[in-house]
Design a protein around this motif. Structure first.
Motif, PDB file in Angstrom:
ATOM      1  N   ALA A 271       0.825  -1.210   0.000  1.00 23.63           N
ATOM      2  CA  ALA A 271       0.000   0.000   0.000  1.00 23.63           C
ATOM      3  C   ALA A 271       0.858   1.260   0.000  1.00 23.63           C
ATOM      4  CB  ALA A 271      -0.933  -0.008   1.214  1.00 23.63           C
ATOM      5  N   MET A 272       1.927   1.252   0.780  1.00 22.01           N
ATOM      6  CA  MET A 272       2.801   2.426   0.823  1.00 22.01           C
ATOM      7  C   MET A 272       3.598   2.569  -0.467  1.00 22.01           C
ATOM      8  SD  MET A 272       4.027   2.380   4.827  1.00 22.01           S
ATOM      9  CE  MET A 272       4.657   4.053   4.854  1.00 22.01           C
ATOM     10  N   ARG A 273       4.001   1.444  -1.066  1.00 20.88           N
ATOM     11  CA  ARG A 273       4.669   1.526  -2.370  1.00 20.88           C
ATOM     12  C   ARG A 273       3.747   2.173  -3.394  1.00 20.88           C
ATOM     13  NH1 ARG A 273       6.305  -3.862  -1.850  1.00 20.88           N
ATOM     14  NH2 ARG A 273       4.895  -4.438  -3.541  1.00 20.88           N
ATOM     15  N   LYS A 274       2.489   1.781  -3.374  1.00 20.70           N
ATOM     16  CA  LYS A 274       1.532   2.336  -4.338  1.00 20.70           C
ATOM     17  C   LYS A 274       1.364   3.833  -4.138  1.00 20.70           C
ATOM     18  CE  LYS A 274      -3.070   1.483  -6.276  1.00 20.70           C
ATOM     19  NZ  LYS A 274      -4.295   0.644  -6.200  1.00 20.70           N
ATOM     20  N   ALA A 275       1.442   4.279  -2.902  1.00 20.41           N
ATOM     21  CA  ALA A 275       1.271   5.698  -2.597  1.00 20.41           C
ATOM     22  C   ALA A 275       2.491   6.530  -2.987  1.00 20.41           C
ATOM     23  CB  ALA A 275       0.975   5.874  -1.109  1.00 20.41           C
ATOM     24  N   TYR A 276       3.686   5.923  -2.937  1.00 21.05           N
ATOM     25  CA  TYR A 276       4.902   6.722  -3.065  1.00 21.05           C
ATOM     26  C   TYR A 276       5.818   6.344  -4.236  1.00 21.05           C
ATOM     27  CZ  TYR A 276       3.984   8.538   1.652  1.00 21.05           C
ATOM     28  OH  TYR A 276       3.439   9.151   2.746  1.00 21.05           O
ATOM     29  N   ILE A 277       5.665   5.154  -4.810  1.00 19.59           N
ATOM     30  CA  ILE A 277       6.647   4.643  -5.772  1.00 19.59           C
ATOM     31  C   ILE A 277       6.047   4.553  -7.172  1.00 19.59           C
ATOM     32  CG2 ILE A 277       8.174   2.720  -6.334  1.00 19.59           C
ATOM     33  CD1 ILE A 277       8.961   4.095  -3.763  1.00 19.59           C
ATOM     34  N   PRO A 278       6.705   5.121  -8.199  1.00 14.42           N
ATOM     35  CA  PRO A 278       6.215   4.960  -9.578  1.00 14.42           C
ATOM     36  C   PRO A 278       6.247   3.492 -10.005  1.00 14.42           C
ATOM     37  CG  PRO A 278       7.899   6.692  -9.431  1.00 14.42           C
ATOM     38  CD  PRO A 278       7.908   5.967  -8.124  1.00 14.42           C
ATOM     39  N   PHE A 279       5.308   3.121 -10.864  1.00 17.76           N
ATOM     40  CA  PHE A 279       5.234   1.756 -11.400  1.00 17.76           C
ATOM     41  C   PHE A 279       5.295   0.728 -10.259  1.00 17.76           C
ATOM     42  CE2 PHE A 279       7.056   4.449 -14.696  1.00 17.76           C
ATOM     43  CZ  PHE A 279       6.278   4.139 -15.794  1.00 17.76           C
ATOM     44  N   ALA A 280       4.495   0.981  -9.234  1.00 17.01           N
ATOM     45  CA  ALA A 280       4.571   0.191  -8.001  1.00 17.01           C
ATOM     46  C   ALA A 280       4.348  -1.299  -8.237  1.00 17.01           C
ATOM     47  CB  ALA A 280       3.558   0.715  -6.984  1.00 17.01           C
ATOM     48  N   PHE A 475      23.654 -14.039 -28.663  1.00 20.03           N
ATOM     49  CA  PHE A 475      23.322 -12.917 -27.789  1.00 20.03           C
ATOM     50  C   PHE A 475      22.480 -13.386 -26.608  1.00 20.03           C
ATOM     51  CE2 PHE A 475      23.801 -11.331 -32.125  1.00 20.03           C
ATOM     52  CZ  PHE A 475      24.746 -10.322 -31.948  1.00 20.03           C
ATOM     53  N   TYR A 476      22.531 -12.590 -25.544  1.00 22.67           N
ATOM     54  CA  TYR A 476      21.759 -12.898 -24.336  1.00 22.67           C
ATOM     55  C   TYR A 476      21.017 -11.647 -23.866  1.00 22.67           C
ATOM     56  CZ  TYR A 476      24.520 -17.163 -24.137  1.00 22.67           C
ATOM     57  OH  TYR A 476      25.098 -18.367 -24.436  1.00 22.67           O
ATOM     58  N   ALA A 477      19.883 -11.879 -23.193  1.00 20.60           N
ATOM     59  CA  ALA A 477      19.086 -10.763 -22.675  1.00 20.60           C
ATOM     60  C   ALA A 477      18.531 -11.129 -21.300  1.00 20.60           C
ATOM     61  CB  ALA A 477      17.934 -10.434 -23.623  1.00 20.60           C
ATOM     62  N   ILE A 478      18.401 -10.123 -20.441  1.00 23.74           N
ATOM     63  CA  ILE A 478      17.792 -10.277 -19.119  1.00 23.74           C
ATOM     64  C   ILE A 478      16.788  -9.158 -18.932  1.00 23.74           C
ATOM     65  CG2 ILE A 478      18.192 -10.192 -16.623  1.00 23.74           C
ATOM     66  CD1 ILE A 478      20.980 -11.339 -17.134  1.00 23.74           C
ATOM     67  N   GLU A 479      15.609  -9.508 -18.429  1.00 20.85           N
ATOM     68  CA  GLU A 479      14.578  -8.508 -18.154  1.00 20.85           C
ATOM     69  C   GLU A 479      14.942  -7.763 -16.870  1.00 20.85           C
ATOM     70  OE1 GLU A 479       9.774  -8.502 -18.611  1.00 20.85           O
ATOM     71  OE2 GLU A 479      10.607 -10.011 -17.241  1.00 20.85           O
ATOM     72  N   ILE A 480      14.869  -6.421 -16.913  1.00 17.74           N
ATOM     73  CA  ILE A 480      15.204  -5.599 -15.753  1.00 17.74           C
ATOM     74  C   ILE A 480      14.015  -4.722 -15.362  1.00 17.74           C
ATOM     75  CG2 ILE A 480      17.687  -5.575 -16.151  1.00 17.74           C
ATOM     76  CD1 ILE A 480      17.330  -2.795 -17.454  1.00 17.74           C
ATOM     77  N   PHE A 481      13.980  -4.407 -14.070  1.00 21.56           N
ATOM     78  CA  PHE A 481      12.885  -3.630 -13.501  1.00 21.56           C
ATOM     79  C   PHE A 481      13.446  -2.473 -12.675  1.00 21.56           C
ATOM     80  CE2 PHE A 481      11.522  -7.969 -14.012  1.00 21.56           C
ATOM     81  CZ  PHE A 481      10.221  -7.893 -14.485  1.00 21.56           C
ATOM     82  N   PRO A 482      12.658  -1.408 -12.497  1.00 18.92           N
ATOM     83  CA  PRO A 482      13.056  -0.398 -11.524  1.00 18.92           C
ATOM     84  C   PRO A 482      12.862  -0.953 -10.121  1.00 18.92           C
ATOM     85  CG  PRO A 482      10.896   0.127 -12.427  1.00 18.92           C
ATOM     86  CD  PRO A 482      11.388  -1.080 -13.172  1.00 18.92           C
ATOM     87  N   GLY A 483      13.833  -0.711  -9.261  1.00 20.77           N
ATOM     88  CA  GLY A 483      13.732  -1.181  -7.887  1.00 20.77           C
ATOM     89  C   GLY A 483      14.347  -0.172  -6.945  1.00 20.77           C
ATOM     90  N   ASP A 484      14.563  -0.592  -5.703  1.00 22.78           N
ATOM     91  CA  ASP A 484      15.159   0.324  -4.739  1.00 22.78           C
ATOM     92  C   ASP A 484      16.082  -0.406  -3.781  1.00 22.78           C
ATOM     93  OD1 ASP A 484      13.846   0.073  -1.797  1.00 22.78           O
ATOM     94  OD2 ASP A 484      12.341  -0.430  -3.291  1.00 22.78           O
ATOM     95  N   GLY A 485      17.059   0.357  -3.270  1.00 22.02           N
ATOM     96  CA  GLY A 485      17.926  -0.110  -2.208  1.00 22.02           C
ATOM     97  C   GLY A 485      17.577   0.514  -0.884  1.00 22.02           C
ATOM     98  N   SER A 486      16.583   1.391  -0.892  1.00 21.52           N
ATOM     99  CA  SER A 486      15.999   1.942   0.336  1.00 21.52           C
ATOM    100  C   SER A 486      14.884   2.900  -0.057  1.00 21.52           C
ATOM    101  CB  SER A 486      17.029   2.688   1.190  1.00 21.52           C
ATOM    102  OG  SER A 486      17.248   3.995   0.699  1.00 21.52           O
ATOM    103  N   THR A 487      13.933   3.063   0.833  1.00 21.75           N
ATOM    104  CA  THR A 487      12.950   4.131   0.668  1.00 21.75           C
ATOM    105  C   THR A 487      13.514   5.395   1.304  1.00 21.75           C
ATOM    106  OG1 THR A 487      11.855   3.298   2.673  1.00 21.75           O
ATOM    107  CG2 THR A 487      10.940   2.634   0.547  1.00 21.75           C
ATOM    108  N   THR A 488      12.920   6.547   0.979  1.00 24.66           N
ATOM    109  CA  THR A 488      13.423   7.820   1.518  1.00 24.66           C
ATOM    110  C   THR A 488      12.340   8.628   2.218  1.00 24.66           C
ATOM    111  OG1 THR A 488      13.043   9.001  -0.565  1.00 24.66           O
ATOM    112  CG2 THR A 488      15.199   7.964  -0.277  1.00 24.66           C
ATOM    113  N   VAL A 489      11.113   8.148   2.197  1.00 23.27           N
ATOM    114  CA  VAL A 489      10.017   8.864   2.856  1.00 23.27           C
ATOM    115  C   VAL A 489       9.862   8.340   4.281  1.00 23.27           C
ATOM    116  CG1 VAL A 489       7.580   9.485   2.771  1.00 23.27           C
ATOM    117  CG2 VAL A 489       8.833   9.081   0.651  1.00 23.27           C
TER     118      VAL A 489
END
Length: 550
Positions: A271-280, A475-489
């Motif tokens: 719920a907090m990710r949805k409130a504060y993080i893009p593409f939650a 060739f090789y490919a890996i799917e990548i996502f936006p993530g975090d190493g910490s929240t700041t709020v």
């Protein structure tokens, strides 16, 4: 149960606060929700950004607190809370010196590491980042089992830990001296694994967590694992303790001096990710699953105000993931591979959309809506540098392809079909990169043109340490996502790390440190080490403040 001070959380922030309060003569309890101690710190790099440290002064580093303040204010801009920044800069060197004399914690100057915004006045490329010295986990005795293990996917095969200071030897392999150095580490790990089930040579954040845990045990602090805090106890507007489950039993624990919240932010709270993080929904955090915002939510339920609107609400990281047969989700942060020459990141149209070596690459993902994306390289790249969960040498390629984590194609067209992107667009992109690589200059996104890029590139690759041809298949490919190493709020704090209520006044008996407090950078980190650094400094300040609270 009654103590002078109760600390919620056992990462660097919580253990530092607890240690300071205990050394001041107070009885202290640390309550950790997870089954092991160490929190986010135990799986982190463990570096701390401390301008003007005793280590830097001893090395004669040309720096000053005034220069660092100019840099931080230039980065954070008009959102900066100057009093908090000044408190950080003043207390950081003091904290490092205090820990050196009062605990088992030991820091060294890290190998050269540039501030993230080198064009901002006051930026430097060496001396501000400190790294924890390696630590022998067996010094904890039977309590070694209580320390959080490092994640295997963050380390060498089997979970063998590698230190920043080992990298120079790895770069010199297979020279005899480097081979002997690394062989000793590998043999020690193999023996430890057989005897202890894990390595005893701890590095980076795991070493820091081990050193802090050792220090807290020596200080007589009562440490309770698997003990989640349910809520805060209050009386006449003052926080007087907590209600927590100790060994499954709901228990009231009073705190005569106060409570320090250091539970590690909210990365695992949907719920907090949805409130504060893009593409939650597609966001992938590398933080522990116990980091569900318990400290923040307990504080706001007691009248705490949340911090001001930040630049961003997390410290972003590019992440890939795979679910193992046992159900565990491995999460890999792409800190190294994407900066090497020959690796590109593309969108569904097969086009690049940012500088793959940039520490701010997730911002490009957000800005362009490229979520998820794919990184692509050829077999020669993967075998030389590794790629995601495939380590250098390529020994796990077949396993990672078989489980679907990595896709492969003999040609770009075949690979594009397997990952569902435009084949013509990918071919054009690779042709452009190959052509630019002949000159060593990335004409699209400037990969490898800044010092911070180059530090994680391949110094042997000329003329650009980060930019080179994609080359020939397979060739090789890996799917990548936006993530975090910490929240700041987090909750709003004052210069003593007291939690501020909606009336602008401190809530009596309540302090916050680390990720439970709002980012002193307003979410815009100035450099590496700006997560654990603030965690420890705010923990240090909170510990001093709560120890002096009557």
């Amino acid at each position: 149960m009654q103590y002078d001070v109760v600390v919620m959380g056992s990462g660097a922030a919580g253990l530092t606060a607890a240690l300071v309060a205990a050394k001041a003569g107070h009885s202290v309890a640390v309550l950790e929700k997870a089954p092991h101690f160490g929190g986010t710190t135990a799986i982190s790099g463990g570096g701390i950004w401390i301008p003007g440290s005793p280590q830097a002064m001893a090395e004669g580093v040309d720096d000053s607190i005034e220069k660092a303040r100019e840099y931080v204010l230039g980065v954070v801009g008009n959102r900066a809370e100057r009093d908090l920044i000044d408190a950080y800069l003043a207390n950081g060197p003091e904290m490092v010196a205090w820990l050196a004399s009062s605990s088992h914690v030991d820091f060294q100057i890290s190998p050269p590491s540039s501030d993230w915004y080198p064009d901002v006045p006051g930026a430097v490329d060496f001396g501000r980042l400190l790294a924890p010295a390696e630590y022998n986990g067996t010094r904890l005795g039977e309590d070694f089992e209580r320390l959080q293990k490092p994640r295997e996917e963050f380390n060498a095969p089997g979970g063998m830990m590698i230190d920043l200071f080992d990298l120079e030897y790895i770069a010199r392999l297979p020279s005899p001296g480097a081979l002997w150095y690394m062989a000793k580490i590998a043999v020690r790990f193999a023996l430890d694994k057989r005897k202890l089930g894990r390595g005893s040579r701890l590095t980076m954040g795991n070493a820091l967590a081990g050193r802090l845990l050792h220090s807290c045990l020596d200080a007589g602090i009562d440490l309770f694992e698997a003990s989640p805090v349910e809520d805060l106890l209050t009386s006449d507007g003052r926080v007087t303790g907590v209600r927590a489950k100790i060994k499954g039993v709901l228990t009231e624990i009073t705190a005569r001096q106060g409570v320090v919240l250091a539970s590690g932010g909210f990365s695992a709270n949907a719920a907090m990710r949805k409130a504060y993080i893009p593409f939650a929904e597609q966001h992938v955090s590398i933080l522990p699953y116990e980091n569900t915002g318990d400290g923040i939510n307990a504080a706001t339920a007691s009248g705490a105000a949340m911090g001001a609107e930040n630049h961003v609400n997390a410290v972003w990281a590019v992440v890939s993931k795979r679910t193992r047969d046992d159900g565990y989700v491995e999460r890999y942060t792409h800190l190294i591979d994407m900066s090497k020459p020959g690796c590109i990141a593309v969108n569904a149209a097969g086009q690049r959309f940012g500088n793959e070596a940039s520490v701010h690459f997730v911002e490009a993902m957000h800005a362009t809506g490229t979520v998820p994306a794919h990184i692509i390289a050829n077999a020669a790249f993967v075998k030389k540098y590794g790629m995601g969960l495939v380590l250098p040498g390529g020994g796990k390629i077949k396993q990672m392809v078989a489980c679907g984590y990595m896709k492969t194609g003999a040609t770009l067209d075949e690979l594009a079909g397997k990952i569902g992107i435009d084949a013509a667009g990918l071919a054009a992109t690779v042709a452009k990169v190959n052509a630019d690589a002949a000159t060593g200059r990335d004409t699209q996104f400037g990969k490898g043109e800044t010092q911070i890029d180059i530090e994680i590139g391949d110094p042997k690759h000329k003329p650009n340490a980060c930019f080179g041809p994609v080359g020939e298949g397979p060739f090789y490919a890996i799917e990548i996502f936006p993530g975090d190493g910490s929240t700041t709020v987090g909750v709003k704090i004052d210069v003593q790390c007291r939690v501020i209520g909606h009336d602008g006044m401190p809530i009596a008996g309540l302090w916050a440190a680390g990720l439970d407090a709002n980012s002193i950078w307003q979410g815009k980190s100035p450099a590496h080490g700006c997560n654990i650094g603030p965690a420890m400094v705010t923990g240090y300040i909170a510990g001093k403040s709560v120890a002096g609270a009557a």
